[in-house]
Design a protein around this motif. Structure first.
Motif, short mmCIF file in Angstrom:
data_model
loop_
_atom_site.label_atom_id
_atom_site.label_comp_id
_atom_site.label_asym_id
_atom_site.label_seq_id
_atom_site.Cartn_x
_atom_site.Cartn_y
_atom_site.Cartn_z
N TYR A 5 52.20 36.98 43.12
CA TYR A 5 51.57 36.63 41.86
C TYR A 5 52.61 36.09 40.87
CZ TYR A 5 47.91 39.38 44.01
OH TYR A 5 46.97 39.85 44.90
N ASN A 6 53.75 35.65 41.39
CA ASN A 6 54.83 35.15 40.54
C ASN A 6 54.40 33.98 39.67
OD1 ASN A 6 56.60 37.10 41.43
ND2 ASN A 6 57.51 35.81 43.00
N LYS A 35 48.05 46.83 41.24
CA LYS A 35 48.08 46.31 42.61
C LYS A 35 48.78 44.96 42.65
CE LYS A 35 44.68 47.10 45.50
NZ LYS A 35 43.38 47.21 46.15
N MET A 36 48.49 44.12 41.68
CA MET A 36 49.12 42.81 41.62
C MET A 36 50.62 42.95 41.39
SD MET A 36 46.20 40.82 39.44
CE MET A 36 46.99 39.21 39.48
N CYS A 56 42.56 28.28 34.46
CA CYS A 56 43.38 27.72 35.53
C CYS A 56 42.68 27.92 36.88
CB CYS A 56 44.76 28.37 35.55
SG CYS A 56 44.73 30.13 35.95
N GLY A 57 43.28 27.44 37.94
CA GLY A 57 42.75 27.62 39.28
C GLY A 57 43.47 28.75 40.01
N ILE A 58 42.87 29.21 41.09
CA ILE A 58 43.46 30.31 41.85
C ILE A 58 44.86 29.94 42.37
CG2 ILE A 58 43.25 31.63 44.01
CD1 ILE A 58 40.28 31.88 43.44
N VAL A 62 48.24 32.63 42.35
CA VAL A 62 48.56 33.43 43.53
C VAL A 62 48.98 32.55 44.70
CG1 VAL A 62 46.18 33.56 44.38
CG2 VAL A 62 47.79 35.35 45.01
N GLU A 63 49.92 33.07 45.48
CA GLU A 63 50.32 32.44 46.74
C GLU A 63 50.28 33.51 47.81
OE1 GLU A 63 53.59 29.07 45.91
OE2 GLU A 63 54.27 31.11 45.51
#
Length: 75
Positions: A5-6, A35-36, A56-58, A62-63
């Motif tokens: 989640y950086n 959790k994140m 924003c988009g997913i 997140v990666e």
């Protein structure tokens, strides 16, 4: 799978928003935020709420990478 989640953490820094403020705006629980913070998976609903709050988009927050089996010693 490895979750990162950086991108979200960097976005928060760039926008001068705290994690707590983002959590409240998105309406997610402290458990989801924890959790994140540990790089654990969270629900798609949670990610959608964050994306909506942050506009924003997913892929902006997140990666994930599938760990290679060879690295684990499994072929």
């Amino acid at each position: 799978m490895v979750y990162s989640y950086n991108k979200l953490w960097k976005m928060l820094i760039d926008r001068k928003i705290t994690k707590t403020e983002m959590r409240k705006r998105a309406g997610i629980t402290t458990n989801m935020l924890a959790k994140m913070g540990k790089g654990e998976p969270v629900s798609m609903d949670c990610l959608a709420k964050i994306c909506s709050a942050m506009n924003c988009g997913i892929d902006d927050i997140v990666e994930f990478n599938i760990e290679k089996r060879a690295e684990r010693g499994n072929n």
